[in-house]
Design an enzyme around this catalytic site. Structure first.
Site, PDB file in Angstrom:
ATOM      1  N   GLY A  61       0.847  -1.200   0.000  1.00  0.00           N
ATOM      2  CA  GLY A  61       0.000   0.000   0.000  1.00  0.00           C
ATOM      3  C   GLY A  61       0.875   1.240   0.000  1.00  0.00           C
ATOM      4  O   GLY A  61       1.983   1.198   0.516  1.00  0.00           O
ATOM      5  N   ALA A 114       3.386   8.047   2.946  1.00  0.00           N
ATOM      6  CA  ALA A 114       3.728   6.769   3.586  1.00  0.00           C
ATOM      7  C   ALA A 114       3.664   5.634   2.582  1.00  0.00           C
ATOM      8  O   ALA A 114       2.921   5.697   1.613  1.00  0.00           O
ATOM      9  CB  ALA A 114       2.752   6.482   4.728  1.00  0.00           C
ATOM     10  N   ASP A 149     -12.302   8.735   9.093  1.00  0.00           N
ATOM     11  CA  ASP A 149     -12.013   8.357   7.700  1.00  0.00           C
ATOM     12  C   ASP A 149     -12.477   6.929   7.440  1.00  0.00           C
ATOM     13  O   ASP A 149     -11.770   6.126   6.826  1.00  0.00           O
ATOM     14  CB  ASP A 149     -10.513   8.504   7.411  1.00  0.00           C
TER      15      ASP A 149
END
Ligand SMILES: COc1cc(O)cc(Nc2ccc(C(=O)Nc3ccccc3)c(OCCC[NH3+])c2)c1
Length: 335
Positions: free
Chosen positions: A18, A23, A132
């Protein structure tokens, strides 16, 4: 790939699973236990002002321990990078699971949704809001248990959850009306709206509010009108209507959700918030670590109870999760 000397001998980094703004998340092996972990790698130079938010997330993650929240194992900070060693959720994203099945049955949606409500209720009890919530931030482990991830936007308002937040954040499709209007809002109420969007997505296999044009999307959210597919049961539609209430004061609360009839339909007990670890596992894992590092049990326990989120914390937590899985416990000497 940049080799990080600080990880050598402790973790072996593998493929990227990911990547976001500042990040990257890589699959890795925790060498002492052989267990897979996910390592979130952040370049401090790219973080800039977001460094404060990362520190907020780290302190939040250190205080969270729940079956349906991805577990933080270790925090490693070097001059140039911060590494978060997290639980590896081998089942991938819930989003892919829904896409693959087009939409889920009511009972499968209930099994997943109860876990989401349990995790979010736990978060709210500790004074946090996720802010989120969306299928991309909900992963599955090998046993189809849900794991909430990415607390980069989580908030703990000063003076507790009753105090309003202002920052508009998260993804527009899951954003509550009060958030898109830039009004003051309560993190708990915004999370309940997002869970309503999530539940609709599980049951309908589509988003309640969707539009390529952001302004039309906002208008749809503010109208609170969405299509009620004919295949959805009346009970499901009633629950979604309570969650997708435009007026946050009329919206169902997380507490009412926990024992809502739809969530308990066919399942005996209301949703549990706190799920406990067994003391017996803890003693056995401390014993194995004490023997491996050739120290007294008490010395090992003294170190572990400081919760430094160092390599020992990671080793201990990974051993406990292995024990819970019924796997044998073994530690490997670091090369
Ligand atoms: C609290 O949990 C967090 C906080 C956070 O800031 C970031 C993450 N990131 C993670 C953790 C684990 C995975 C993962 O295991 N992914 C995965 C595993 C197997 C197949 C596919 C993905 C992770 O994945 C990144 C992509 C998910 N959108 C992110 C957890």
């Amino acid at each position: 790939m940049v080799k990080f000397l600080e990880l050598k001998g402790f973790y072996e980094l593998e493929r990227t699973i990911g990547c976001g703004g500042f990040a990257k998340v890589k699959l890795a092996t925790h060498l002492a236990t052989g267990e897979k972990v996910a390592v979130k790698i952040m370049d401090k130079a790219l973080l800039g002002a977001d460094l404060a938010r990362v520190k907020l997330e780290i302190s939040a993650l250190k205080s969270l321990s729940h079956e349906n929240i991805c577990k933080l194992y270790e925090v490693i900070e070097i001059e140039t990078h911060i590494f978060l060693v997290m639980e590896y959720c081998s089942g991938g994203e819930l989003f892919d699971h829904i896409v693959e099945k087009n939409r889920l049955t009511e009972s499968e949606s209930r099994m997943f949704f109860r876990q989401i409500v349990s995790a979010v209720a736990y978060l709210h009890t500790l004074g946090y809001a996720h802010r989120d919530l969306k299928p991309e931030n909900i992963l599955l482990d090998r046993h189809q248990n849900l794991k909430l991830i990415d607390f980069g936007l989580c908030a703990k308002p000063e003076g507790g959850m009753a105090n309003p937040l202002y920052t508009s954040c998260g993804s527009p499709t899951y954003a509550a009306p009060e958030l898109v209007q830039g009004k003051q809002y309560l993190g708990t109420e915004v999370d309940v709206w997002a869970m309503g969007v999530l539940l609709y997505t599980l049951l309908a296999g589509a988003l309640p509010f969707d539009d390529v044009n952001i302004d039309s999307l906002y208008k749809k959210i503010l109208s609170g009108k969405y299509e009620e597919p004919p295949f959805m049961s009346l009970e499901s539609l009633r629950l979604i209507r309570c969650m997708l209430q435009v007026d946050p004061t009329k919206r169902i609360t997380i507490k009412e959700l926990l024992s809502h009839p739809w969530l308990t339909l066919g399942v005996l007990e209301p949703v549990q918030i706190m799920l406990q670890n067994s003391k017996m596992y803890q003693r056995e894992c401390i014993g194995i670590m004490a023997t491996h590092y050739n120290v007294e049990n008490r010395t090992m326990w003294q170190h572990l109870k400081k919760w430094k989120y160092d390599y020992h914390t990671a080793t201990y937590l990974l051993l406990v999760s292995k024990k819970k899985r019924g796997s044998g416990l073994k530690l490997y000497s670091l090369s």
